[in-house]
Write an enzyme that holds these catalytic residues in place. Structure first.
Site, PDB file in Angstrom:
ATOM      1  N   LYS A  18      -8.236 -31.288   9.526  1.00  0.00           N
ATOM      2  CA  LYS A  18      -6.276 -31.211  10.803  1.00  0.00           C
ATOM      3  C   LYS A  18      -5.551 -29.781  10.119  1.00  0.00           C
ATOM      4  CE  LYS A  18      -5.744 -35.276   8.486  1.00  0.00           C
ATOM      5  NZ  LYS A  18      -6.767 -35.445   7.545  1.00  0.00           N
TER       6      LYS A  18
ATOM      7  N   ARG B 134      -6.400 -27.443  -5.231  1.00  0.00           N
ATOM      8  CA  ARG B 134      -6.306 -28.592  -5.271  1.00  0.00           C
ATOM      9  C   ARG B 134      -6.554 -30.004  -6.289  1.00  0.00           C
ATOM     10  NH1 ARG B 134      -5.340 -30.633   1.231  1.00  0.00           N
ATOM     11  NH2 ARG B 134      -5.458 -32.952  -0.499  1.00  0.00           N
TER      12      ARG B 134
ATOM     13  N   ARG C 149     -14.179 -26.695  -0.877  1.00  0.00           N
ATOM     14  CA  ARG C 149     -12.462 -26.109  -0.319  1.00  0.00           C
ATOM     15  C   ARG C 149     -11.810 -26.365  -1.831  1.00  0.00           C
ATOM     16  NH1 ARG C 149      -8.518 -29.578   3.014  1.00  0.00           N
ATOM     17  NH2 ARG C 149      -8.126 -31.333   1.267  1.00  0.00           N
TER      18      ARG C 149
ATOM     19  N   ARG D 290      -0.261 -42.230   8.204  1.00  0.00           N
ATOM     20  CA  ARG D 290      -1.561 -42.993   7.541  1.00  0.00           C
ATOM     21  C   ARG D 290      -1.720 -44.298   7.450  1.00  0.00           C
ATOM     22  NH1 ARG D 290      -2.700 -37.562   5.227  1.00  0.00           N
ATOM     23  NH2 ARG D 290      -4.492 -37.666   3.659  1.00  0.00           N
TER      24      ARG D 290
ATOM     25  N   ARG E 157     -10.270 -41.349  -1.846  1.00  0.00           N
ATOM     26  CA  ARG E 157      -9.839 -41.108  -0.531  1.00  0.00           C
ATOM     27  C   ARG E 157     -10.397 -40.937   0.589  1.00  0.00           C
ATOM     28  NH1 ARG E 157      -9.390 -34.580  -2.187  1.00  0.00           N
ATOM     29  NH2 ARG E 157      -8.466 -34.429   0.457  1.00  0.00           N
TER      30      ARG E 157
END
Ligand code: ADP
Length: 196
Positions: free
Chosen positions: A14, A134, A128, A89, A146
């Site tokens: 996204k 992160r 990532r 969400r 998640r």
């Protein structure tokens, strides 16, 4: 105004696609993940509370993100449209977003849903995590949490917009450019229909 939601599980691309889409369509990008990370960076009380939940892979409370989005809508009254990324969400967030837009004589025009397999999601997020800094990307159990939150709470967003026939599924695997072209094709077709 043309407003849309770029929808998909964590790691579906996204953020990457949003950057390209806002440049092409001149929309204001509203990412609740980015807004929350900016609160964390500034060490605000909201950021410190949110960080505890984000580091576990849990969602932050609906009221927090709805408040942030409402403020951003007010701060960007002249925008040609909004691209919502990572929001809504939950079902409550979807209903509240509809109300916020309705009160501004606007609505969600379409939900573009990126479809990506779970094994590909985990692979992308771990990769990532090597460079993003992160904390929620480094640990596989947080990534799985998640994705579980996504199935438990976030998939209801699709059901909500499906009722209004607003969901278009787009294959989220392939090169960044291929996926971008698929998204643009859907958006261009819709905008054409809107003008005819
Ligand atoms: P990703 O989609 O890659 O998991 P985001 O950057 O969109 O990442 O969000 C990171 C974290 O921020 C989420 O796991 C969640 O804890 C929190 N968050 C972001 N958006 C929302 C939202 N709309 N509602 C609740 N929590 C959110």
């Amino acid at each position: 105004m043309f407003n849309f939601i770029l929808f998909g599980p964590p790691g579906s691309g996204k953020g990457t696609q949003s950057e390209k889409l806002i440049a092409k369509y001149h929309l204001k990008h509203l990412s609740t993940g980015d807004l929350l990370r900016s609160e964390i960076a500034k060490k605000t009380p909201l950021g410190l509370e949110a960080k505890k939940l984000m580091d576990k892979g849990s969602l932050v409370p609906d009221s927090v993100v709805i408040g942030m989005i409402s403020d951003m809508l007010d701060a960007n009254k002249g925008a040609a449209g909004f691209l919502f990324d990572g929001f809504p969400r939950t079902k409550v967030q979807s209903e509240e977003l509809d109300k916020l837009l309705h009160a501004r004589n606007s609505e969600i025009n379409v939900v573009l849903a990126l479809d990506v397999s779970e094994s590909e999601l985990v692979k992308r997020l771990l990769k990532r995590g090597e460079t993003s800094g992160r904390s929620d990307d480094v640990n596989e159990s947080v990534i799985r949490a998640r994705i579980a939150e996504y199935h438990k709470k976030t998939s209801a967003v699709l059901e909500h917009y499906d009722k209004f026939d607003k969901v278009i599924h787009v294959k989220g695997e392939g090169s960044i450019e291929q996926i971008f072209e698929r998204l643009c094709a859907s958006l261009d077709q819709l905008q054409e229909e809107k003008h005819n």
